[in-house]
Design a protein around this motif. Structure first.
Motif, PDB file in Angstrom:
ATOM      1  N   LEU A  19      65.701 -46.589 -18.199  1.00 17.86           N
ATOM      2  CA  LEU A  19      66.214 -45.586 -17.263  1.00 17.86           C
ATOM      3  C   LEU A  19      66.648 -44.316 -17.984  1.00 17.86           C
ATOM      4  O   LEU A  19      66.318 -43.195 -17.587  1.00 17.86           O
ATOM      5  N   LEU A  20      67.367 -44.495 -19.093  1.00 17.00           N
ATOM      6  CA  LEU A  20      67.867 -43.326 -19.821  1.00 17.00           C
ATOM      7  C   LEU A  20      66.751 -42.556 -20.518  1.00 17.00           C
ATOM      8  O   LEU A  20      66.833 -41.341 -20.708  1.00 17.00           O
ATOM      9  N   LEU A  21      65.720 -43.302 -20.911  1.00 12.99           N
ATOM     10  CA  LEU A  21      64.614 -42.632 -21.615  1.00 12.99           C
ATOM     11  C   LEU A  21      63.647 -41.929 -20.668  1.00 12.99           C
ATOM     12  O   LEU A  21      62.911 -41.045 -21.096  1.00 12.99           O
ATOM     13  N   THR A  22      63.671 -42.341 -19.416  1.00 12.10           N
ATOM     14  CA  THR A  22      62.666 -41.813 -18.478  1.00 12.10           C
ATOM     15  C   THR A  22      62.595 -40.278 -18.426  1.00 12.10           C
ATOM     16  O   THR A  22      61.496 -39.721 -18.544  1.00 12.10           O
ATOM     17  N   PRO A  23      63.742 -39.571 -18.281  1.00 12.27           N
ATOM     18  CA  PRO A  23      63.634 -38.100 -18.222  1.00 12.27           C
ATOM     19  C   PRO A  23      62.925 -37.520 -19.446  1.00 12.27           C
ATOM     20  O   PRO A  23      62.073 -36.643 -19.323  1.00 12.27           O
ATOM     21  N   PHE A  24      63.302 -38.030 -20.621  1.00  8.10           N
ATOM     22  CA  PHE A  24      62.678 -37.530 -21.840  1.00  8.10           C
ATOM     23  C   PHE A  24      61.183 -37.843 -21.855  1.00  8.10           C
ATOM     24  O   PHE A  24      60.348 -36.982 -22.143  1.00  8.10           O
ATOM     25  N   VAL A  25      60.859 -39.107 -21.523  1.00  5.08           N
ATOM     26  CA  VAL A  25      59.450 -39.517 -21.586  1.00  5.08           C
ATOM     27  C   VAL A  25      58.603 -38.689 -20.610  1.00  5.08           C
ATOM     28  O   VAL A  25      57.507 -38.244 -20.958  1.00  5.08           O
ATOM     29  N   VAL A  26      59.161 -38.455 -19.427  1.00  2.40           N
ATOM     30  CA  VAL A  26      58.406 -37.670 -18.429  1.00  2.40           C
ATOM     31  C   VAL A  26      58.151 -36.260 -18.964  1.00  2.40           C
ATOM     32  O   VAL A  26      57.021 -35.756 -18.941  1.00  2.40           O
ATOM     33  N   ALA A  27      59.220 -35.626 -19.503  1.00  2.00           N
ATOM     34  CA  ALA A  27      59.067 -34.264 -20.034  1.00  2.00           C
ATOM     35  C   ALA A  27      58.115 -34.260 -21.227  1.00  2.00           C
ATOM     36  O   ALA A  27      57.268 -33.378 -21.367  1.00  2.00           O
ATOM     37  N   TYR A  28      58.263 -35.279 -22.081  1.00  2.00           N
ATOM     38  CA  TYR A  28      57.428 -35.372 -23.292  1.00  2.00           C
ATOM     39  C   TYR A  28      55.955 -35.532 -22.920  1.00  2.00           C
ATOM     40  O   TYR A  28      55.083 -34.874 -23.482  1.00  2.00           O
ATOM     41  N   LEU A  29      55.714 -36.371 -21.912  1.00  2.00           N
ATOM     42  CA  LEU A  29      54.323 -36.569 -21.468  1.00  2.00           C
ATOM     43  C   LEU A  29      53.783 -35.292 -20.822  1.00  2.00           C
ATOM     44  O   LEU A  29      52.672 -34.856 -21.128  1.00  2.00           O
ATOM     45  N   ALA A  30      54.615 -34.693 -19.956  1.00  2.00           N
ATOM     46  CA  ALA A  30      54.128 -33.539 -19.187  1.00  2.00           C
ATOM     47  C   ALA A  30      53.896 -32.310 -20.051  1.00  2.00           C
ATOM     48  O   ALA A  30      52.928 -31.585 -19.851  1.00  2.00           O
ATOM     49  N   PHE A  31      54.792 -32.089 -21.007  1.00  3.02           N
ATOM     50  CA  PHE A  31      54.719 -30.827 -21.744  1.00  3.02           C
ATOM     51  C   PHE A  31      54.115 -30.964 -23.138  1.00  3.02           C
ATOM     52  O   PHE A  31      53.817 -29.957 -23.779  1.00  3.02           O
ATOM     53  N   LEU A  32      53.970 -32.179 -23.651  1.00  2.00           N
ATOM     54  CA  LEU A  32      53.405 -32.325 -24.995  1.00  2.00           C
ATOM     55  C   LEU A  32      52.158 -33.208 -25.026  1.00  2.00           C
ATOM     56  O   LEU A  32      51.097 -32.767 -25.450  1.00  2.00           O
ATOM     57  N   VAL A  33      52.312 -34.444 -24.555  1.00  2.00           N
ATOM     58  CA  VAL A  33      51.200 -35.394 -24.718  1.00  2.00           C
ATOM     59  C   VAL A  33      49.990 -35.003 -23.859  1.00  2.00           C
ATOM     60  O   VAL A  33      48.866 -34.905 -24.359  1.00  2.00           O
ATOM     61  N   ILE A  34      50.238 -34.729 -22.579  1.00  2.00           N
ATOM     62  CA  ILE A  34      49.109 -34.398 -21.687  1.00  2.00           C
ATOM     63  C   ILE A  34      48.435 -33.079 -22.108  1.00  2.00           C
ATOM     64  O   ILE A  34      47.207 -33.038 -22.238  1.00  2.00           O
ATOM     65  N   PRO A  35      49.213 -32.001 -22.382  1.00  2.00           N
ATOM     66  CA  PRO A  35      48.545 -30.782 -22.867  1.00  2.00           C
ATOM     67  C   PRO A  35      47.768 -31.015 -24.165  1.00  2.00           C
ATOM     68  O   PRO A  35      46.689 -30.459 -24.363  1.00  2.00           O
TER      69      PRO A  35
END
Lengths: 365, 426
Positions: A19-35
């Motif tokens: 739960l605590l990691l979710t915000p980071f993981v979502v941002a990390y995926l959206a702005f770093l991994v996917i691009p």
């Protein structure tokens, strides 16, 4: 810390972590991994920035052709003396590492690391166009070479100067606090301001440096348009700009070293340079590694200084990898090629991150 | 049907008096802090264009114009990124040689059928100006000027060297005369003959291109690069001989070259039409060393009449025409306003594109205008290419390598040819 779910029930450790990691993981995926993955996808296409914006079908899948067009050429051959200075220096380092390892003078981890870098340099610098051959993109490798030269000149300079400054201002007095602020100030300026300041200083007509040289009877140097000085000019600018953060890291490292060690050393008559050599440096080893690796990764991405001060010239002598990526992507609209170069840059920076990881692990060992 | 709807909406747009539209405008030319809206008194490119824009914002009913902050050096990169992000300015300036790239990818609105409705008389444009904004038979912009390189002359230095006759500078008509004049200026005044930014800006490329064209050759023909030619070598030799003899310095950048000219350190400055009014005003300033200023047409040193020229134009994004007819109509009004002020813009030193402006007494009376009146007859531009920017940069890099780093001429030209061929093949 206890974490509670929607139902008010206390969550387990794994659920809390998720739960605590979710915000980071979502941002990390959206702005770093996917691009990043999208970048790799683009690099496999002939992709015009403008054309694809207006017609998504205007792109063409070309597989690894962009990589071939950038990294390779026609009739490329390998020889052990294509770049004698670099290759033979690398061979010397490789042999020395083997010998030192055999005699147990260096650790195995260091040997593998240094040996691998030397081997890569020896092999990579041996490729060159044979008779009638040519690199498909004849500017790419010289640009990589310029970027490495820039890093090789900038990183040691920043490390040595910022460490020296940190040692000098590491005292508890009002004057030293003022100096710490002054030395850090350049760091907060934007690249536009920094390059503007230094363009004025380097101006051969009204620049401060030219005036000083003229005062002593010399003739002004055309820093930004003379091939012998252009790289030096952007290195000097970068060193001045980047000292602050390295100095702060060193100051933090210095303040971690216990005063007791210096006092004990002073009893054994180890002061000044000897104390620095035998106490400060060994205790700062991890900070130095951190500063060096961070600076390497940062300065491989040099762009503004080259773009704004020299325009990559003269004769491409200050053309750097990120500027080449920028030009290919925006001036030439060739997004496929540009992202291919960006992937190459990622590999280089990834390799240095790996180095930091390995060195860090060795420290723990 | 779509056209009928569009025409109706456009007509509605022109007819309805109060439909407030905020038009974003992208331009280069540099910043002017307090341009005001008096289009008759502003001086210099940045202030003249901004005064016209401010006046448009004030005087066009229901339209306000917001000038976006852009940077000269990265203008096209910013513009392309804005187009790719689908947020281009509603109206923007560009060079005619970029039309192939922008119109070719579908970025620009086809204005052909909408100009007359907006009050823009296409028949008033010079034929060459219309050709410059036309791509595949369609009009994609409103031309604003012709610009070219001039020889900006310090008449006092030329006088000292004995190179003034009947109040006009005696300019060379061959390469030998050029070198003889340069030698004379150096010997009689100790000053440089030719000043220019040959180290960063594209002055060197434009001079070399002009001299190549004067010999009947070109740098590329269709899809074939023709850079490494005897004509290119002869053109480059003109400059390298001047540099080698100390009659010119290849290391000045734009600011330094301009300052050197204004300080009276050289006889001739190569720069564009865009600085005529600025140098004219500087020559009137007692604090400036340049006193007697003359703007001369680029000389013919070989057989053909040709010199580099360009043209600025205004365009509207295709997506604005498709998605927002009311705003498109407002954008057309801004273009019409700029077109109406072609004469004011010509005060910079640029040549007007409207026949009615060119024939006017006010235009003919502009300072120095008669001195370079023959420039229009030499105007020549590079063949259109989608890779124009990259080709320019390649030539600039390789030519500068010759005079700044002593790169072998043959190697530089052959490298440039390979690179340009590579671009043309893509």
């Amino acid at each position: 810390m206890a974490v509670y779910g929607w139902s008010g029930k206390r969550l387990g450790q794994k659920s809390s972590a998720a739960l605590l990691l979710t915000p980071f993981v979502v941002a990390y995926l959206a702005f770093l991994v996917i691009p990043f993955l999208n970048g790799i996808w683009i690099s496999l296409h002939n992709w015009n920035l403008m054309a694809v914006a207006f017609d998504p079908n205007a792109k063409e899948f070309v597989g690894l052709r962009n990589y071939e067009r950038i990294l390779w050429g026609k009739n490329i051959v390998w020889s052990p003396a294509a770049s004698p200075l670099v290759q033979w220096s690398a061979a010397f380092v490789l042999l020395s590492t083997l010998l030192l390892t055999a005699f147990g003078k260096i650790s195995r981890g260091t040997a593998v690391l240094v040996g691998s870098i030397a081997l890569i340099l020896f092999v990579a610098c041996g490729f060159h166009p044979g008779a009638g051959g040519r690199w498909y993109d004849r500017r790419f490798w010289p640009t990589v070479g310029n970027t490495i030269l820039f890093v090789a000149l900038t990183v040691p300079s920043i490390t040595i100067i910022s460490l020296s400054l940190a040692v000098l201002v590491n005292r508890e007095s009002r004057a030293m606090a003022v100096f710490r602020t002054i030395f850090f100030l350049s760091q907060v300026l934007s690249v536009t301001v920094v390059t503007l300041i230094w363009q004025l200083l380097f101006s051969p007509r009204q620049g401060l440096i030219a005036n000083v040289i003229t005062l002593f009877g010399g003739s002004p140097i055309h820093w930004l348009t003379d091939e012998r000085f252009a790289m030096a000019a952007i290195v000097i600018t970068t060193v001045w700009w980047s000292l602050g953060i390295a100095m702060i890291l060193f100051l933090a490292g210095l303040q971690d070293i216990s005063r007791d060690i210096y006092e004990a050393a002073a009893l054994d008559n180890a002061k000044g340079w000897r104390a620095f050599r035998h106490i400060t440096l060994p205790n700062l080893k991890r900070t130095i590694t951190l500063v060096v690796v961070l600076q390497i990764i940062l300065h491989f991405q040099v762009f503004g200084q080259s773009h704004l001060m020299t325009g990559g010239g003269p004769n491409d002598s200050t053309q750097t990898l990120v500027r080449y990526i920028y030009q290919t992507g925006f001036r030439d609209s060739e997004l496929g090629r540009a992202t291919t170069m960006a992937v190459f840059l990622f590999v280089i920076m990834g390799a240095f991150s790996l180095v930091q990881f390995l060195l860090g692990r060795e420290d723990k060992d | 049907m779509k056209q009928i709807i569009l025409a109706t909406m456009l007509a509605a747009g022109f007819a309805s008096p109060v439909m407030a539209e905020d038009i974003s405008l992208g331009r280069f030319f540099g910043a002017c802090e307090n341009a005001g809206s008096d289009t008759k008194t502003s001086v210099g490119e940045p202030c003249i264009i901004q005064s016209i824009i401010n006046a448009a914002s004030e005087q066009i009913d229901g339209v306000t114009v917001n000038t976006l902050p852009t940077d000269w050096g990265n203008y096209y990169d910013q513009l392309k990124a804005a187009y790719a992000g689908k947020t281009p300015p509603n109206v923007h300036v560009m060079h005619r040689y970029r039309v192939a790239e922008f119109a070719g990818t579908g970025a620009l609105a086809d204005l052909t059928d909408d100009l007359a409705g907006a009050g823009i008389d296409v028949s008033d444009w010079e034929a060459a100006a219309k050709a410059g904004v036309t791509y595949n038979g369609k009009i994609y912009g409103v031309p604003m000027d012709f610009h070219a390189n001039l020889w900006h002359v310090n008449m006092d230095i030329m006088q000292q060297a004995g190179l003034v006759k009947d109040g006009k500078p005696v300019l060379p008509t061959s390469v030998d005369e050029l070198m003889a004049q340069a030698k004379l200026v150096k010997e009689k005044t100790g000053k440089e003959y030719l000043i220019g930014d040959f180290s960063q800006f594209e002055t060197g490329v434009r001079v070399v291109m002009s001299l190549i064209w004067q010999q009947g050759a070109d740098l590329y023909n269709g899809d074939t690069a023709t850079v490494n030619t005897p004509e290119a070598k002869a053109a480059i030799k003109v400059l390298t001989d001047l540099f080698a003899a100390g009659y010119a310095d290849p290391k000045y950048n734009y600011t330094d070259s301009q300052q050197a000219f204004l300080n009276g350190e050289g006889a001739i400055l190569i720069n564009g039409t865009w600085v005529v009014d600025y140098y004219d005003s500087q020559a009137a300033d007692p604090a400036v060393a340049l006193k007697n200023y003359y703007a001369a047409t680029f000389p013919i040193l070989f057989k053909d009449k040709a010199a580099w020229a360009g043209s600025h134009m205004w365009a509207i994004p295709a997506m604005l025409k498709q998605n927002d007819p009311a705003k498109y109509a407002a954008a057309l009004k801004v273009l019409a306003f700029i077109n109406d002020h072609d004469g004011d813009w010509a005060r910079t030193g640029h040549m007007a594109v409207r026949k009615s402006v060119l024939a006017s007494d006010a235009y003919k009376a502009l300072p120095h205008r008669t001195e370079y009146a023959t420039t229009a007859g030499l105007a020549r531009t590079m063949p259109p290419s989608k890779h124009y920017g990259a080709i320019q940069d390649t030539l600039n890099r390789e030519f500068q390598a010759i005079w700044l780093t002593n790169k072998d001429v043959d190697a530089a030209l052959s490298d440039a040819e390979l690179d340009i061929q590579d671009l043309l093949d893509r």
